[in-house]
Motif scaffolding. Structure first.
Motif, mmCIF file in Angstrom:
data_model
loop_
_atom_site.group_PDB
_atom_site.id
_atom_site.type_symbol
_atom_site.label_atom_id
_atom_site.label_comp_id
_atom_site.label_asym_id
_atom_site.label_seq_id
_atom_site.Cartn_x
_atom_site.Cartn_y
_atom_site.Cartn_z
ATOM 1 N N ALA A 305 5.617 -0.356 10.803
ATOM 2 C CA ALA A 305 5.516 -1.444 9.827
ATOM 3 C C ALA A 305 4.144 -1.458 9.155
ATOM 4 C CB ALA A 305 5.789 -2.780 10.509
ATOM 5 N N ILE A 309 3.516 -1.093 5.113
ATOM 6 C CA ILE A 309 2.956 -2.227 4.358
ATOM 7 C C ILE A 309 1.566 -1.917 3.808
ATOM 8 C CG2 ILE A 309 2.186 -4.619 4.525
ATOM 9 C CD1 ILE A 309 4.415 -4.989 6.661
ATOM 10 N N GLN A 312 0.917 0.391 0.773
ATOM 11 C CA GLN A 312 1.169 -0.117 -0.580
ATOM 12 C C GLN A 312 -0.126 -0.550 -1.257
ATOM 13 O OE1 GLN A 312 4.235 0.455 -1.441
ATOM 14 N NE2 GLN A 312 4.674 0.951 0.700
ATOM 15 N N ALA A 347 6.573 4.984 3.200
ATOM 16 C CA ALA A 347 6.011 3.911 2.371
ATOM 17 C C ALA A 347 6.131 4.258 0.896
ATOM 18 C CB ALA A 347 4.545 3.677 2.740
#
Length: 399
Positions: A305, A309, A312, A347
């Motif tokens: 995760a 995240i 980005q 991602a």
């Protein structure tokens, strides 16, 4: 970047990133000399050389010949998308995803015009393919290479291929499924346009472009073999790129034209990105955030995760460079390091900003008059990223 198409003025991604770099300098977040030192010349030279090879392949027409050989069997738009995802996915594991992004963008736009397929469908297929396919190889993308060389693996090549290979095959098939749902109206469109003619315009440039591509493939195969036999020895990517560009720069009478047509805007983007990241590093904010987990190694879902995240905001390569020493100090094992590689890579399927290969594709498309909308990307990429993240996380928890 997300809202640039709603501002009412034409503004490119490279201009936004350059503005960020200027802001870093004007605010004193990073001084001019450290800013220049932060620009990674190896990356810049690698990109310039691969862009040059991409221009030669496109200008000579050899790219059309290659695409016909690999994708010419498709009878429908859906078949073309599936072949594109599988071929580009497999190719990115060998040639590195940024290379496939450079070469593939003009190729898919040519198919879109020739067969009347929505260009966004083929651009997204290319972006998802080169991102997903690169997960399975330690040389598929720069962040994987960092993890492979600094992640404490006994045999990084086999670790990536055997552990991340199977879920990557499934992840590529899932990309095809999501693209089918998103572009169902295009799927059954017949490809009844005539095949593109063989290139006869510049045989000399075609021969040099073919030579450059052979050099890239041969040296990367050699790199893989050397990596497997002697993990401590490798052929640097910059050497591969320079070796491929030399025939074009030395032997082609069109060298000035080729250099002029290189995607300079994307090179400016990357130079500016390094300056912005220098300011982020100087602030220490991200390191503090990642160090907040303490000395206990984060779980695989948390690493996955975090990779998706945080990539980005700072892109995946800088994120991995910052995360690796922290995870190593926390005693993260091989499965956690592979989660770092997988999460930071997929991602790129969530937003355009998530991967450098996406920026290369978007910039290349805009140079040819085609826009790939940020939120249009997220609309298709969000469900794909969530599904792929579940696949990789579940697989790594089971092994």
């Amino acid at each position: 970047m997300a809202f640039r198409q709603t501002l009412g003025v034409k503004i490119s991604i490279w201009q936004i990133m350059l503005g960020g770099a200027v802001a870093m300098l004007l605010s004193g977040s990073v001084a001019p000399v450290p800013a220049l030192q932060a620009i990674d010349l190896d990356v810049m030279i690698f990109l310039f050389c691969m862009f040059l090879v991409g221009v030669a392949l496109e200008e000579s027409g050899y790219l059309t010949t290659l695409s016909t050989a690999f994708l010419g069997r498709a009878k429908t738009a859906g078949g073309l998308i599936v072949l594109l995802v599988l071929c580009a996915g497999a190719g990115s594991a060998l040639l590195m995803n940024d290379t496939l992004a450079v070469i593939g963008t003009p190729l898919v736009l040519g198919y879109a015009v020739r067969y009347g397929i929505r260009s966004q469908a083929l651009l997204l297929a290319l972006a998802f393919a080169v991102t997903t396919g690169s997960v399975a190889s330690p040389i598929g993308n720069p962040q994987n290479l960092l993890v492979a060389t600094k992640g404490g693996f006994a045999d990084p090549l086999m670790a990536f291929l055997t552990v991340l290979g199977p879920p990557t095959v499934l992840a590529l098939l899932l990309a095809c499924a999501v693209l089918f749902v998103a572009f169902r109206d295009e799927w059954r469109k017949s490809l009844d346009a005539p095949a593109p003619p063989a290139c006869t315009g510049d045989p000399a440039l075609t021969a040099l472009a073919r030579t450059s591509l052979i050099v890239v493939v041969a040296l990367i195969i050699a790199k893989v073999v050397i990596f497997a036999v002697a993990p401590g020895t490798e052929i640097p990517l910059i050497v591969i790129a320079v070796a491929a560009a030399v025939p074009l720069l030395v032997l082609s009478p069109r060298r000035v034209e080729l250099v002029r047509k290189v995607d300079w805007a994307t090179l400016v983007f990357f130079a500016a990105l390094f300056v912005v990241m220098a300011g982020v590093r100087e602030s220490g904010a991200l390191a503090d955030l990642m160090a907040g987990t303490g000395e206990v190694a984060p779980s695989i879902p948390a690493i996955m995760a975090g990779g998706i995240i945080l990539s980005q905001f700072i892109s995946n390569v800088p994120f991995v460079a910052l995360a690796l020493p922290l995870l190593t100090a926390a005693g993260t094992g091989e499965a956690g390091m592979l989660a770092l590689a997988a999460g930071s890579t997929i991602a790129g399927n969530l937003t355009i900003a998530g991967a450098a290969s996406n920026v290369i594709i978007v910039q290349g498309a805009e140079r040819r008059g085609v826009t790939l909308d940020f939120f249009g990307f997220v609309k298709v990429g969000l469900p794909l990223t969530l599904i792929q993240a579940a696949v990789y996380t579940g697989w790594l928890l089971l092994i």
